[in-house]
Design a protein around this motif. Structure first.
Motif, PDB file in Angstrom:
ATOM      1  N   TRP A 397       9.879  -3.457  -6.429  1.00 18.98           N
ATOM      2  CA  TRP A 397      10.013  -1.962  -6.135  1.00 18.98           C
ATOM      3  C   TRP A 397      10.462  -1.677  -4.791  1.00 18.98           C
ATOM      4  O   TRP A 397      10.392  -0.831  -4.468  1.00 18.98           O
ATOM      5  CB  TRP A 397       8.555  -1.485  -6.462  1.00 18.98           C
ATOM      6  CG  TRP A 397       7.333  -2.472  -5.922  1.00 18.98           C
ATOM      7  CD1 TRP A 397       6.927  -3.366  -6.594  1.00 18.98           C
ATOM      8  CD2 TRP A 397       7.038  -2.407  -4.601  1.00 18.98           C
ATOM      9  NE1 TRP A 397       5.930  -4.045  -5.606  1.00 18.98           N
ATOM     10  CE2 TRP A 397       5.852  -3.329  -4.349  1.00 18.98           C
ATOM     11  CE3 TRP A 397       7.162  -1.592  -3.287  1.00 18.98           C
ATOM     12  CZ2 TRP A 397       5.287  -3.780  -3.543  1.00 18.98           C
ATOM     13  CZ3 TRP A 397       6.502  -2.032  -2.186  1.00 18.98           C
ATOM     14  CH2 TRP A 397       5.549  -2.893  -2.067  1.00 18.98           C
ATOM     15  N   THR A 426       1.829  -0.703   1.020  1.00 20.84           N
ATOM     16  CA  THR A 426       1.817  -0.673  -0.619  1.00 20.84           C
ATOM     17  C   THR A 426       2.876  -0.067  -1.527  1.00 20.84           C
ATOM     18  O   THR A 426       3.692   0.556  -0.930  1.00 20.84           O
ATOM     19  CB  THR A 426       0.556  -0.059  -1.002  1.00 20.84           C
ATOM     20  OG1 THR A 426       0.541   1.440  -0.933  1.00 20.84           O
ATOM     21  CG2 THR A 426      -0.769  -0.409  -0.042  1.00 20.84           C
ATOM     22  N   LYS A 427       2.725  -0.659  -2.814  1.00 25.50           N
ATOM     23  CA  LYS A 427       3.868  -0.091  -3.665  1.00 25.50           C
ATOM     24  C   LYS A 427       3.794   1.619  -3.602  1.00 25.50           C
ATOM     25  O   LYS A 427       4.908   2.067  -3.715  1.00 25.50           O
ATOM     26  CB  LYS A 427       3.776  -0.744  -5.042  1.00 25.50           C
ATOM     27  CG  LYS A 427       4.749  -0.199  -6.180  1.00 25.50           C
ATOM     28  CD  LYS A 427       4.195  -0.862  -7.361  1.00 25.50           C
ATOM     29  CE  LYS A 427       5.370  -0.089  -8.587  1.00 25.50           C
ATOM     30  NZ  LYS A 427       4.862  -0.678  -9.935  1.00 25.50           N
ATOM     31  N   LYS A 430       5.219   3.067  -0.783  1.00 19.31           N
ATOM     32  CA  LYS A 430       6.449   2.949  -0.584  1.00 19.31           C
ATOM     33  C   LYS A 430       7.245   3.950  -1.597  1.00 19.31           C
ATOM     34  O   LYS A 430       8.369   4.492  -1.391  1.00 19.31           O
ATOM     35  CB  LYS A 430       7.179   1.390  -1.211  1.00 19.31           C
ATOM     36  CG  LYS A 430       8.601   1.195  -1.062  1.00 19.31           C
ATOM     37  CD  LYS A 430       9.377   1.281   0.140  1.00 19.31           C
ATOM     38  CE  LYS A 430      10.649   0.749   0.159  1.00 19.31           C
ATOM     39  NZ  LYS A 430      11.547   1.204  -0.843  1.00 19.31           N
ATOM     40  N   GLU A 431       6.613   4.176  -2.604  1.00 20.04           N
ATOM     41  CA  GLU A 431       7.030   5.103  -3.908  1.00 20.04           C
ATOM     42  C   GLU A 431       7.077   6.552  -3.044  1.00 20.04           C
ATOM     43  O   GLU A 431       8.335   7.217  -3.496  1.00 20.04           O
ATOM     44  CB  GLU A 431       6.283   4.817  -5.045  1.00 20.04           C
ATOM     45  CG  GLU A 431       6.729   3.723  -5.870  1.00 20.04           C
ATOM     46  CD  GLU A 431       5.814   3.611  -7.066  1.00 20.04           C
ATOM     47  OE1 GLU A 431       4.793   4.210  -7.153  1.00 20.04           O
ATOM     48  OE2 GLU A 431       6.220   2.768  -7.892  1.00 20.04           O
TER      49      GLU A 431
END
Length: 455
Positions: A397, A426-427, A430-431
């Motif tokens: 990701w 964290t994912k 980041k998203e």
């Protein structure tokens, strides 16, 4: 350099051959004939240092040999003479013999062995001659025609290939010296950065790849780091390293195979070392076909940029010598590489397979992966598995942002972070940031389209 000691005898030269001393037969007459033949033809085959004593049996093949230990010098030849033999100027010495040799394992590697004769005296006043055996590699060089930029005739470049270099393993000191001494590494000039564009895709990567790495791995805090960008093009367009140079004062290495964009990159005054080469897909240098237009062509559309290709296209490709990445790093002192961007249009997997990962310090990589298995064997999944084996976590990701061109070509990038390095985001975080950054990309391209429409 090997040094041989000979003692002058009336009208002759005399030496013992190491091989002959070790293998001489019990029949002294046979051995004497061999030695006499050697003397008469003045052929010297010594591999160690021996002094031929002034005994007639030595030079005329008589059978009354004494213990060979009495004839063996047993000392370094420097101990025999007063002067420093290492300081001799070979160019001023007479040449005793020249021999051309071809390497048994690699016929492109040729040597010239020259024996120089130096007449002097021992510390005891005896006249002797010293044969100094100097071996050097014969360097054949193949130069390409001059390439001229069609838009700027002042931008020119050429390619040189040294066939013998392909015989060297990537750790061979001769290869490392070649990289250093042939001017392959072009150091930064120290002049101010000179860019012709500060557009978003140029200073922060095509779709923000270096920003992804900075956010996830370094938290925006690492200053004075070291980047490595392979496929650096002109040092500006869609650069994955300018961001670090401008924002965090990094330096690094820019690798570009095409000689014309390489020359343009030099004009940017980047604070980085440049090298005009492709990265080898083997653990030694190799000569390849380099297509300046595209490595993969799906008619009627070109789906890639230039790079190593298995097919030669007339007028659009040329031969080039690729150097292993590890060899280049060794020539630079094997620095810690904080960020490695690898975008070479399909050869990424075998290049990574050539790297001895236990001998380098590379922390994070961005690798273009959509052309894997098109030119060289190895799929994206196989690359992910390989990188796991050599100590890197895949962050699926990490690089997700796109633009229209990348969507059309199906371009993908993958991030690999060395195991043990803790991510700073964290994912989910980041998203959320990616959404904001994607909007910046879309706004930039929308503005660009509007400007073109007005024109």
């Amino acid at each position: 350099t090997r040094i041989y000691i000979l003692k002058d005898l009336p009208g002759q030269e005399c030496t013992y051959s190491y091989t002959e001393l070790e293998t001489r037969s019990a029949n002294h007459t046979d051995y004497g004939e061999k030695l006499r033949s050697c003397i008469e033809t003045k052929m010297v085959h010594a591999h160690l240092f021996y002094l031929c004593l002034a005994v007639s049996s030595c030079c005329y093949g008589k059978t009354n040999f004494e213990s060979r230990e009495s004839n063996k010098m047993g000392r370094n030849p420097q101990e025999v003479v007063q002067e420093d033999l290492s300081q001799l100027d070979h160019s001023k010495l007479p040449i005793h013999s020249r021999t051309l040799k071809v390497d048994e394992k690699c016929e492109a590697l040729k040597y010239e062995q020259i024996q120089y004769r130096y007449d002097t005296q021992t510390k005891d006043g005896e006249s002797i001659s010293i044969l100094i055996d100097s071996t050097k590699i014969i360097e054949d060089r193949i130069d390409s025609p001059l390439f001229v930029d069609s838009l700027d005739n002042a931008i020119t470049g050429s390619i040189s290939i040294y066939p013998h270099v392909n015989c060297f393993a990537q750790e061979d000191p001769r290869l490392i010296d070649h990289i250093k001494n042939k001017g392959m590494l072009v150091k930064p000039t120290g002049k101010p950065l000179s860019l012709t564009s500060t557009a978003l895709p140029d200073i922060e990567g095509e779709v923000g790849q270096p920003v992804d790495v900075d956010d996830l791995v370094f938290g925006g805090k690492l200053k004075n780091g070291f980047f490595l960008e392979a496929g650096a093009f002109d040092g500006q367009k869609h650069s994955d390293s300018l961001y670090y140079e401008m924002k965090h004062s990094w330096t690094g290495l820019l690798v570009e195979a095409n000689p014309l964009p390489f020359k343009k990159s030099l004009q940017r005054n980047r604070n980085a070392t440049h090298i005009n080469t492709c990265l080898s897909t083997e653990q030694q240098p190799q000569t390849v076909n380099f297509d300046v237009v595209a490595t993969v062509r799906d008619d009627p559309n070109v789906v890639s940029m230039g790079g190593i290709s298995k097919k030669a296209v007339n007028g659009e490709s040329f031969e080039m010598q690729c150097i292993p990445l590890y060899s280049i790093l060794l020539a630079m002192g094997n620095p810690t590489v904080h960020y490695f961007s690898l975008d070479v249009e399909g050869a990424e997997f075998p290049i990574l397979q050539s790297v001895p990962w236990d001998k380098v310090d590379i922390q994070v990589l961005s690798v273009e992966t959509h052309l894997l298995n098109r030119i060289f064997p190895g799929t994206r999944d196989e690359l992910i598995s390989y990188m796991d084996e050599v100590g890197y976590n895949h962050i699926p990701w990490a690089h997700t942002k796109q633009n229209n061109l990348r969507k059309t070509m199906g371009t993908t990038d993958d991030m690999f972070v060395r195991k043990g390095i803790e991510l700073k985001m964290t994912k989910e975080e980041k998203e959320e940031k990616d959404k904001q950054y994607q909007q910046r990309i879309d706004d930039y391209h929308n503005t660009l389209r509007e400007q073109k429409t007005e024109l």
